[in-house]
Write a protein that holds these residues in place. Structure first.
Motif, PDB file in Angstrom:
ATOM      1  N   LEU A  16      -8.217   2.076   5.805  1.00  9.96           N
ATOM      2  CA  LEU A  16      -6.989   1.441   5.379  1.00  9.96           C
ATOM      3  C   LEU A  16      -5.900   1.852   6.368  1.00  9.96           C
ATOM      4  O   LEU A  16      -5.641   3.035   6.558  1.00  9.96           O
ATOM      5  CB  LEU A  16      -6.636   1.889   3.956  1.00  9.96           C
ATOM      6  CG  LEU A  16      -5.504   1.158   3.268  1.00  9.96           C
ATOM      7  CD1 LEU A  16      -5.860  -0.309   3.075  1.00  9.96           C
ATOM      8  CD2 LEU A  16      -5.211   1.795   1.931  1.00  9.96           C
ATOM      9  N   ASP A  60      -2.363  -2.587   6.541  1.00 10.30           N
ATOM     10  CA  ASP A  60      -2.899  -2.958   5.232  1.00 10.30           C
ATOM     11  C   ASP A  60      -1.930  -2.579   4.123  1.00 10.30           C
ATOM     12  O   ASP A  60      -1.982  -3.146   3.038  1.00 10.30           O
ATOM     13  CB  ASP A  60      -4.239  -2.256   4.993  1.00 10.30           C
ATOM     14  CG  ASP A  60      -5.293  -2.687   5.996  1.00 10.30           C
ATOM     15  OD1 ASP A  60      -5.449  -3.905   6.205  1.00 10.30           O
ATOM     16  OD2 ASP A  60      -5.940  -1.803   6.590  1.00 10.30           O
ATOM     17  N   TYR A 132      -4.083  -1.997  -3.438  1.00 13.31           N
ATOM     18  CA  TYR A 132      -4.897  -2.696  -2.453  1.00 13.31           C
ATOM     19  C   TYR A 132      -5.826  -3.706  -3.134  1.00 13.31           C
ATOM     20  O   TYR A 132      -5.992  -4.827  -2.668  1.00 13.31           O
ATOM     21  CB  TYR A 132      -5.691  -1.680  -1.626  1.00 13.31           C
ATOM     22  CG  TYR A 132      -6.301  -2.285  -0.396  1.00 13.31           C
ATOM     23  CD1 TYR A 132      -5.508  -2.663   0.680  1.00 13.31           C
ATOM     24  CD2 TYR A 132      -7.663  -2.486  -0.306  1.00 13.31           C
ATOM     25  CE1 TYR A 132      -6.066  -3.220   1.815  1.00 13.31           C
ATOM     26  CE2 TYR A 132      -8.230  -3.046   0.818  1.00 13.31           C
ATOM     27  CZ  TYR A 132      -7.424  -3.417   1.876  1.00 13.31           C
ATOM     28  OH  TYR A 132      -7.982  -3.979   2.990  1.00 13.31           O
TER      29      TYR A 132
END
Length: 143
Positions: A16, A60, A132
């Motif tokens: 990530l 991200d 996420y």
């Protein structure tokens, strides 16, 4: 000052990529320690650097302090949301500003989460994974 940390990730083979926006070097170290393995961390000191980084290589996730030397995190969040392709980018505030007014302002600016320091490491990881996952579902549903 820009620093990076590379390590094995909890997303399988993918790390990530996290853009951390905070001008305090101690905050960099605390976040590096709290996040540990599984993240590729890119640190910038202010809003201008953050916008340039998002344009150059979209992360991200963005984690930002509210108080920045060249503006504030609320304005940064609004600016990120206005960038083409960044409308759904996960944006989280991690700050010592704990008032209800600040929290509301953060969400009104477009933040997905607002965490007040000090941060419990386990909760921090859980909230990042949840954010996420939610953003992934939103991207899938809008495609």
């Amino acid at each position: 000052m820009v620093a990076q940390q590379q390590s094995a990730g909890w997303l399988g083979m993918q790390q990530l990529r996290v853009l951390v926006v905070d001008h305090n070097p101690m905050a960099h170290e605390r976040l590096r320690a709290a996040l540990g393995d599984g993240y590729s961390l890119h640190f910038v000191n202010g809003a201008c650097e953050a916008l340039a980084a998002v344009r150059q290589e979209p992360p991200d996730l963005i984690i930002s302090e509210v108080g920045l030397p060249d503006g504030d995190g609320f304005t940064l969040c609004e600016q990120v949301r206005a960038l083409p392709g960044a409308e759904q980018m996960p944006f989280m505030f991690v700050t010592d500003r704990a008032s209800i007014q600040d929290k509301v302002a953060g969400f009104q600016a477009g933040a997905d989460d607002y965490i007040v320091k000090p941060v419990d490491t386990r909760l921090f990881h859980a909230r990042i994974r949840l954010l996420y996952r939610i953003k992934g579902i939103e991207r899938r549903d809008s495609a």
